[in-house]
Design an enzyme around this catalytic site. Structure first.
Site, PDB file in Angstrom:
ATOM      1  CG  ASN A   1      -0.199  -0.091   2.510  1.00 56.98           C
ATOM      2  OD1 ASN A   1       0.565   0.796   2.853  1.00 56.98           O
ATOM      3  ND2 ASN A   1      -0.382  -1.190   3.230  1.00 56.98           N
TER       4      ASN A   1
ATOM      5  CG  PHE B   1      -2.153   5.767  14.073  1.00 54.80           C
ATOM      6  CD1 PHE B   1      -1.304   5.405  15.094  1.00 54.80           C
ATOM      7  CD2 PHE B   1      -2.163   7.085  13.638  1.00 54.80           C
ATOM      8  CE1 PHE B   1      -0.468   6.339  15.687  1.00 54.80           C
ATOM      9  CE2 PHE B   1      -1.325   8.023  14.218  1.00 54.80           C
ATOM     10  CZ  PHE B   1      -0.481   7.658  15.248  1.00 54.80           C
TER      11      PHE B   1
ATOM     12  N   PRO C   1      -2.087 -11.738  10.505  1.00 51.99           N
ATOM     13  CG  PRO C   1      -0.007 -11.956  11.507  1.00 51.99           C
ATOM     14  CD  PRO C   1      -0.723 -12.196  10.221  1.00 51.99           C
ATOM     15  CG  ASP C   2      -5.351  -6.670  14.234  1.00 48.50           C
ATOM     16  OD1 ASP C   2      -4.544  -5.979  14.892  1.00 48.50           O
ATOM     17  OD2 ASP C   2      -6.351  -6.194  13.693  1.00 48.50           O
ATOM     18  CB  ILE C   3       0.764  -6.561  14.612  1.00 49.91           C
ATOM     19  CG1 ILE C   3       1.182  -7.356  13.372  1.00 49.91           C
ATOM     20  CG2 ILE C   3       1.942  -6.374  15.566  1.00 49.91           C
ATOM     21  CD1 ILE C   3       2.156  -6.647  12.457  1.00 49.91           C
TER      22      ILE C   3
ATOM     23  CG  ASP D   1      -6.420  -5.298   6.196  1.00 54.48           C
ATOM     24  OD1 ASP D   1      -5.996  -5.166   7.356  1.00 54.48           O
ATOM     25  OD2 ASP D   1      -6.936  -4.366   5.544  1.00 54.48           O
TER      26      ASP D   1
ATOM     27  CE  LYS E   1     -10.588   0.225  12.394  1.00 53.49           C
ATOM     28  NZ  LYS E   1     -10.144   0.736  11.106  1.00 53.49           N
TER      29      LYS E   1
HETATM   30  O1  C5P Z   1      -8.074  -2.542  11.305  1.00 55.04           O
HETATM   31  P1  C5P Z   1      -7.222  -1.399  10.851  1.00 55.04           P
HETATM   32  O2  C5P Z   1      -6.175  -1.792   9.849  1.00 55.04           O
HETATM   33  O3  C5P Z   1      -7.998  -0.185  10.421  1.00 55.04           O
HETATM   34  O4  C5P Z   1      -6.479  -0.958  12.195  1.00 55.04           O
HETATM   35  C1  C5P Z   1      -5.468  -0.032  12.208  1.00 55.04           C
HETATM   36  C2  C5P Z   1      -4.611  -0.204  13.443  1.00 55.04           C
HETATM   37  O5  C5P Z   1      -4.312  -1.577  13.649  1.00 55.04           O
HETATM   38  C3  C5P Z   1      -3.281   0.464  13.273  1.00 55.04           C
HETATM   39  O6  C5P Z   1      -2.856   0.841  14.555  1.00 55.04           O
HETATM   40  C4  C5P Z   1      -2.434  -0.649  12.659  1.00 55.04           C
HETATM   41  O7  C5P Z   1      -1.057  -0.437  12.879  1.00 55.04           O
HETATM   42  C5  C5P Z   1      -2.941  -1.860  13.405  1.00 55.04           C
HETATM   43  N1  C5P Z   1      -2.914  -3.121  12.637  1.00 55.04           N
HETATM   44  C6  C5P Z   1      -2.054  -4.142  13.001  1.00 55.04           C
HETATM   45  N2  C5P Z   1      -2.040  -5.318  12.330  1.00 55.04           N
HETATM   46  C7  C5P Z   1      -2.886  -5.523  11.298  1.00 55.04           C
HETATM   47  C8  C5P Z   1      -3.784  -4.508  10.905  1.00 55.04           C
HETATM   48  C9  C5P Z   1      -3.762  -3.308  11.604  1.00 55.04           C
HETATM   49  O8  C5P Z   1      -1.257  -3.956  13.943  1.00 55.04           O
HETATM   50  N3  C5P Z   1      -2.870  -6.686  10.659  1.00 55.04           N
END
Ligand code: C5P
Length: 402
Positions: A210, A323, A305-307, A279, A337
């Site tokens: 991105n 963010f 994974p959602d870190i 994502d 969120k």
């Molecule tokens: O769900 P979204 O991408 O909008 O969420 C944004 C927040 O989640 C940011 O703080 C981003 O760094 C974190 N994030 C993450 N891992 C992901 C997706 C988002 O840490 N896979």
């Protein structure tokens, strides 16, 4: 002298004899790494020419509020947002009076009113004018508004008088400018930041990614280090130099970013997830370059994974700041969120204004409050964000009295 690398300084020059020293001040600020724009009041130009300041700052000098051509370039509102710090040196008694009353009848006073940047003045005037009750009450009013007042020094004056009213020396002003970016608010705290995009490989030569530039994460890392924190930055692929005193780990994919974060998070006080993590990633990475024989192709993707959620779920984990770049319903989506990911604080902004831009406006959301920061430069907004983060951490770690 401390560094001013990449700092945006607006130097305001008003009409006093000390204006000749502003040339040296400009040179010192540029030498310390700052980008300097100069704005002069009409009377300042009687003492020193704009051409001198233009040559030393490398930028066209801003002179007139009602100059259509100048406004078409960097107008007064843009200048106000651009500045990380505004320094008025010298500041005359008249300028202090106009500033006290919130006048905006010339470019410099208008910029001051419109800016969220820190403001400092270095007064310079005849000792009797300085001692006058009106000047002293203006001074008090300015200090109450958190305007920093540097000097004046005492000594022999251009008019032959002796006493307080001399502008402090350019070197001291430049040092104080650098000092403005140093605080002790996060001294001893360990801050872990993710930034930039991630790259998800499709085959050895192609990837999904991105437009994230990493500028916000790098600005936060810079400001956190300046506030005394020990900063670790885990960055996706970006074209930015590593800020001073920041430890940087470069990664490519979301999985690598997760691994780098988990290796470092145990000892962290504050985790700030700024990265625009992809994502999804391709379900398989082809070992060889995919041939373009077919007229169409389908890529199977799996969720990354959602870190930040993983960090927020840790027992005894750090304070977690996220963010959200949203295209609509900023507050509602941001609040959702914040709760879903289990964050302490979330900064939401318009997705269209975020990527690769140098200026931002953000809405800070926590479980119990909401506040708008900006518009301003990413560095300036990063400082305001860190103030809020530090405040939040102080409240979180404060022993409760129940
Ligand atoms: O769900 P979204 O991408 O909008 O969420 C944004 C927040 O989640 C940011 O703080 C981003 O760094 C974190 N994030 C993450 N891992 C992901 C997706 C988002 O840490 N896979």
């Amino acid at each position: 002298m401390l560094s001013l690398t990449n700092k945006h300084i607006l130097l305001g020059i008003t009409g006093g004899i000390a204006a000749y020293k502003s040339a040296e001040l400009t040179r010192l600020l540029v030498k310390a790494g700052a980008e300097v724009h100069v704005a002069m009041t009409p009377s300042a130009t009687e003492f020193i020419t704009p051409l001198t300041l233009q040559a030393l700052s490398g930028n066209r000098v801003h002179l007139d509020l009602l100059d259509a051509e100048a406004e078409a370039g960097m107008g007064h509102i843009e200048l106000a947002r651009w500045a990380d710090l505004i320094v008025i040196a010298p500041a005359t008694a008249d300028f202090m009076a106009r500033m006290t009353h919130g006048q905006a009848d010339d470019l410099l006073t208008a910029v001051i009113l419109a800016s969220t940047a820190q403001i400092a003045i270095a007064p310079a005037m005849n000792q009797a004018m300085w001692a006058d009750g009106i000047t002293q009450s203006n001074l008090e009013a300015l200090q109450l508004r958190r305007i920093h007042v540097w000097g004046p020094a005492s000594g022999e004056q251009a008019c032959g008088d002796v006493g307080p009213g001399r502008m402090i020396e350019p070197q001291e002003i430049a040092d104080r400018c650098a000092g403005m970016f140093e605080t002790t608010r996060l001294t001893g705290k360990k801050v872990l930041i993710t930034g930039g995009p991630t790259r998800e490989a499709i085959d050895p030569v192609r990837f999904i990614s991105n437009h994230s530039s990493g500028k916000m994460a790098f600005a936060l890392a810079t400001e956190a280090a300046a506030a005394g924190a020990q900063v670790s930055l885990v960055s996706g692929p970006v074209h930015l130099p590593t800020p001073d005193r920041v430890g940087r780990t470069d990664v490519e994919s979301a999985e690598q970013m997760l691994e780098a974060v988990m290796e470092r998070v145990a000892d962290t006080d504050i985790f700030i997830g700024v990265a625009a993590v992809a994502d999804y990633r391709p379900a398989t990475i082809e070992a060889q370059k995919i041939k373009k024989n077919a007229d169409s192709m389908t890529l199977a993707l799996v969720k990354n994974p959602d870190i930040i959620s993983r960090v927020a779920a840790l027992t005894d984990g750090p304070m977690v700041v996220g963010f959200a770049a949203e295209t609509e319903h900023l507050e509602a989506n941001g609040t959702e969120k914040l709760k879903r990911k289990g964050l302490d604080l979330l900064f939401a902004n318009k997705a269209t204004e975020t990527f690769n831009s140098d200026e931002v406006t953000v809405t800070a959301l926590s479980g119990h409050s909401q506040q708008t920061l900006g518009p301003g430069s990413k560095l300036n907004i990063a400082r305001l964000m860190l103030d809020l983060i530090a405040e939040h951490l102080e409240q979180k770690t404060m022993p409760s009295d129940t």
